[in-house]
Design a protein around this motif. Structure first.
Motif, PDB file in Angstrom:
ATOM      1  N   ILE A 104       0.819  -1.206   0.000  1.00  0.00           N
ATOM      2  CA  ILE A 104       0.000   0.000   0.000  1.00  0.00           C
ATOM      3  C   ILE A 104       0.855   1.259   0.000  1.00  0.00           C
ATOM      4  CG2 ILE A 104      -1.781   1.285   1.246  1.00  0.00           C
ATOM      5  CD1 ILE A 104      -2.412  -1.493   2.629  1.00  0.00           C
ATOM      6  N   GLU A 105       0.600   2.104  -0.996  1.00  0.00           N
ATOM      7  CA  GLU A 105       1.176   3.448  -1.017  1.00  0.00           C
ATOM      8  C   GLU A 105       0.164   4.407  -0.407  1.00  0.00           C
ATOM      9  OE1 GLU A 105       3.009   4.707  -4.713  1.00  0.00           O
ATOM     10  OE2 GLU A 105       2.921   2.637  -5.446  1.00  0.00           O
ATOM     11  N   TRP A 106       0.621   5.389   0.310  1.00  0.00           N
ATOM     12  CA  TRP A 106      -0.215   6.405   0.960  1.00  0.00           C
ATOM     13  C   TRP A 106      -1.172   5.797   1.991  1.00  0.00           C
ATOM     14  CZ3 TRP A 106       1.756  11.013   0.427  1.00  0.00           C
ATOM     15  CH2 TRP A 106       2.489  11.304  -0.727  1.00  0.00           C
ATOM     16  N   PRO A 107      -0.680   4.936   2.890  1.00  0.00           N
ATOM     17  CA  PRO A 107      -1.558   4.340   3.905  1.00  0.00           C
ATOM     18  C   PRO A 107      -2.127   5.377   4.876  1.00  0.00           C
ATOM     19  CG  PRO A 107       0.734   3.909   4.436  1.00  0.00           C
ATOM     20  CD  PRO A 107       0.716   4.521   3.055  1.00  0.00           C
ATOM     21  N   GLU A 108      -1.548   6.552   4.907  1.00  0.00           N
ATOM     22  CA  GLU A 108      -2.011   7.626   5.789  1.00  0.00           C
ATOM     23  C   GLU A 108      -3.429   8.084   5.457  1.00  0.00           C
ATOM     24  OE1 GLU A 108       0.723   7.876   3.765  1.00  0.00           O
ATOM     25  OE2 GLU A 108       2.335   7.556   5.226  1.00  0.00           O
ATOM     26  N   LYS A 109      -3.914   7.764   4.266  1.00  0.00           N
ATOM     27  CA  LYS A 109      -5.252   8.181   3.845  1.00  0.00           C
ATOM     28  C   LYS A 109      -6.359   7.399   4.561  1.00  0.00           C
ATOM     29  CE  LYS A 109      -4.258  11.257   0.683  1.00  0.00           C
ATOM     30  NZ  LYS A 109      -5.026  12.460   0.364  1.00  0.00           N
ATOM     31  N   ALA A 110      -6.068   6.205   5.032  1.00  0.00           N
ATOM     32  CA  ALA A 110      -7.074   5.392   5.733  1.00  0.00           C
ATOM     33  C   ALA A 110      -6.379   4.500   6.765  1.00  0.00           C
ATOM     34  CB  ALA A 110      -7.876   4.568   4.732  1.00  0.00           C
ATOM     35  N   PRO A 111      -5.665   5.093   7.717  1.00  0.00           N
ATOM     36  CA  PRO A 111      -4.868   4.289   8.649  1.00  0.00           C
ATOM     37  C   PRO A 111      -5.690   3.357   9.524  1.00  0.00           C
ATOM     38  CG  PRO A 111      -4.988   6.573   9.394  1.00  0.00           C
ATOM     39  CD  PRO A 111      -5.591   6.518   8.009  1.00  0.00           C
ATOM     40  N   GLY A 112      -6.940   3.704   9.797  1.00  0.00           N
ATOM     41  CA  GLY A 112      -7.783   2.858  10.634  1.00  0.00           C
ATOM     42  C   GLY A 112      -8.148   1.528  10.006  1.00  0.00           C
ATOM     43  N   LEU A 113      -7.927   1.381   8.705  1.00  0.00           N
ATOM     44  CA  LEU A 113      -8.236   0.120   8.026  1.00  0.00           C
ATOM     45  C   LEU A 113      -7.077  -0.872   8.084  1.00  0.00           C
ATOM     46  CD1 LEU A 113     -10.122   1.354   4.833  1.00  0.00           C
ATOM     47  CD2 LEU A 113     -11.054   0.632   7.030  1.00  0.00           C
ATOM     48  N   LEU A 114      -5.893  -0.401   8.450  1.00  0.00           N
ATOM     49  CA  LEU A 114      -4.718  -1.281   8.465  1.00  0.00           C
ATOM     50  C   LEU A 114      -4.793  -2.266   9.631  1.00  0.00           C
ATOM     51  CD1 LEU A 114      -1.943   1.366   7.739  1.00  0.00           C
ATOM     52  CD2 LEU A 114      -2.901  -0.303   6.127  1.00  0.00           C
ATOM     53  N   PRO A 115      -4.545  -3.545   9.363  1.00  0.00           N
ATOM     54  CA  PRO A 115      -4.521  -4.531  10.447  1.00  0.00           C
ATOM     55  C   PRO A 115      -3.395  -4.223  11.439  1.00  0.00           C
ATOM     56  CG  PRO A 115      -4.436  -5.603   8.279  1.00  0.00           C
ATOM     57  CD  PRO A 115      -4.279  -4.138   8.052  1.00  0.00           C
ATOM     58  N   ASP A 116      -3.534  -4.742  12.644  1.00  0.00           N
ATOM     59  CA  ASP A 116      -2.537  -4.505  13.685  1.00  0.00           C
ATOM     60  C   ASP A 116      -1.151  -5.013  13.297  1.00  0.00           C
ATOM     61  OD1 ASP A 116      -4.426  -3.295  15.306  1.00  0.00           O
ATOM     62  OD2 ASP A 116      -4.840  -5.133  16.445  1.00  0.00           O
ATOM     63  N   ASP A 117      -1.104  -6.078  12.522  1.00  0.00           N
ATOM     64  CA  ASP A 117       0.195  -6.667  12.169  1.00  0.00           C
ATOM     65  C   ASP A 117       0.746  -6.140  10.834  1.00  0.00           C
ATOM     66  OD1 ASP A 117      -1.627  -7.952  10.532  1.00  0.00           O
ATOM     67  OD2 ASP A 117      -0.682  -9.925  10.740  1.00  0.00           O
ATOM     68  N   THR A 118       0.304  -4.963  10.425  1.00  0.00           N
ATOM     69  CA  THR A 118       0.809  -4.352   9.185  1.00  0.00           C
ATOM     70  C   THR A 118       2.315  -4.119   9.302  1.00  0.00           C
ATOM     71  OG1 THR A 118      -1.295  -3.283   8.714  1.00  0.00           O
ATOM     72  CG2 THR A 118       0.653  -2.312   7.688  1.00  0.00           C
ATOM     73  N   PHE A 119       3.010  -4.419   8.238  1.00  0.00           N
ATOM     74  CA  PHE A 119       4.462  -4.197   8.146  1.00  0.00           C
ATOM     75  C   PHE A 119       4.674  -2.790   7.591  1.00  0.00           C
ATOM     76  CE2 PHE A 119       8.537  -5.200   5.719  1.00  0.00           C
ATOM     77  CZ  PHE A 119       9.335  -5.238   6.852  1.00  0.00           C
ATOM     78  N   HIS A 120       5.192  -1.901   8.415  1.00  0.00           N
ATOM     79  CA  HIS A 120       5.384  -0.511   8.019  1.00  0.00           C
ATOM     80  C   HIS A 120       6.801  -0.302   7.483  1.00  0.00           C
ATOM     81  CE1 HIS A 120       1.561   1.023   9.566  1.00  0.00           C
ATOM     82  NE2 HIS A 120       1.700   0.069  10.473  1.00  0.00           N
ATOM     83  N   VAL A 121       6.865   0.230   6.269  1.00  0.00           N
ATOM     84  CA  VAL A 121       8.132   0.480   5.578  1.00  0.00           C
ATOM     85  C   VAL A 121       8.208   1.978   5.300  1.00  0.00           C
ATOM     86  CG1 VAL A 121       9.492  -0.035   3.515  1.00  0.00           C
ATOM     87  CG2 VAL A 121       7.990  -1.800   4.492  1.00  0.00           C
ATOM     88  N   TYR A 122       9.354   2.563   5.609  1.00  0.00           N
ATOM     89  CA  TYR A 122       9.537   4.010   5.435  1.00  0.00           C
ATOM     90  C   TYR A 122      10.663   4.261   4.441  1.00  0.00           C
ATOM     91  CZ  TYR A 122       6.812   3.946   9.695  1.00  0.00           C
ATOM     92  OH  TYR A 122       5.834   3.712  10.611  1.00  0.00           O
ATOM     93  N   LEU A 123      10.404   5.142   3.499  1.00  0.00           N
ATOM     94  CA  LEU A 123      11.409   5.553   2.525  1.00  0.00           C
ATOM     95  C   LEU A 123      11.680   7.042   2.708  1.00  0.00           C
ATOM     96  CD1 LEU A 123      10.118   3.750  -0.672  1.00  0.00           C
ATOM     97  CD2 LEU A 123      12.398   3.486   0.283  1.00  0.00           C
ATOM     98  N   GLN A 124      12.954   7.406   2.673  1.00  0.00           N
ATOM     99  CA  GLN A 124      13.356   8.802   2.755  1.00  0.00           C
ATOM    100  C   GLN A 124      14.248   9.138   1.576  1.00  0.00           C
ATOM    101  OE1 GLN A 124      15.387   8.855   6.564  1.00  0.00           O
ATOM    102  NE2 GLN A 124      13.739  10.102   7.440  1.00  0.00           N
ATOM    103  N   LEU A 125      14.074  10.318   1.054  1.00  0.00           N
ATOM    104  CA  LEU A 125      14.927  10.837  -0.013  1.00  0.00           C
ATOM    105  C   LEU A 125      16.128  11.499   0.648  1.00  0.00           C
ATOM    106  CD1 LEU A 125      15.168  11.556  -3.087  1.00  0.00           C
ATOM    107  CD2 LEU A 125      13.971  13.675  -2.514  1.00  0.00           C
ATOM    108  N   LEU A 126      17.330  10.955   0.434  1.00  0.00           N
ATOM    109  CA  LEU A 126      18.540  11.547   1.007  1.00  0.00           C
ATOM    110  C   LEU A 126      19.173  12.556   0.057  1.00  0.00           C
ATOM    111  CD1 LEU A 126      20.120   8.438   2.761  1.00  0.00           C
ATOM    112  CD2 LEU A 126      18.537  10.153   3.690  1.00  0.00           C
ATOM    113  N   ASP A 127      19.178  12.215  -1.227  1.00  0.00           N
ATOM    114  CA  ASP A 127      19.601  13.120  -2.292  1.00  0.00           C
ATOM    115  C   ASP A 127      18.991  12.572  -3.581  1.00  0.00           C
ATOM    116  OD1 ASP A 127      21.453  11.253  -3.620  1.00  0.00           O
ATOM    117  OD2 ASP A 127      22.911  11.695  -2.054  1.00  0.00           O
TER     118      ASP A 127
END
Length: 140
Positions: A104-127
């Protein structure tokens, strides 16, 4: 998991992430616009043996792929969803409960639908050529 990588290393990072997170069926990719969520999910799908054309589901909301490694994969982009109610009306809950892998991209749009065991992955732009990928400690 915590990795700093460029495009030449994306396949090896995708492989490593799969090894860490494959026990989770729902994966939430958190990142700012233009960080490379779709590109990373594309690399992950390639690693998992998807032969279909892999593209952003921005307008369709959900794309389905067949994976030699993981079975059916659902690639979701919630960017255009207004809220959780609209996500429910679009059938997102059914997908999340399907026992199929959901990326899922943009999970912030409906966070209450995510199961408790959702695997959260974070990407950051360094350059412009470098990204950082990390996961939440509870998912590991």
């Amino acid at each position: 998991m915590d990795a700093i990588f460029g495009l030449p290393q994306i396949q090896s990072v995708a492989k490593a992430l799969w090894q860490v997170g494959k026990k989770h069926k729902v994966w939430a990719f958190h990142a700012e616009m233009g960080t490379g969520k779709t590109t990373f999910i594309h690399a992950l799908c390639e690693y998992l043996g998807v032969k279909d054309a892999i593209s952003s589901p921005t307008f369709a909301i959900v794309n389905q792929y067949d994976s030699a490694e993981a079975g059916v994969l659902l690639h979701m982009d919630w960017y255009r969803l207004k809220d959780e109610e609209e996500a429910i009306m679009a059938g997102i809950e059914d997908h999340l409960l399907s026992e199929q892998y959901c990326f899922i991209e943009w999970p912030e749009k409906a966070p209450g639908l995510l199961p408790d065991d959702t695997f959260h992955v974070y990407l950051q732009l360094l350059d412009p050529a470098t990204r950082r990928l990390y996961t939440d400690a509870e998912a590991i």
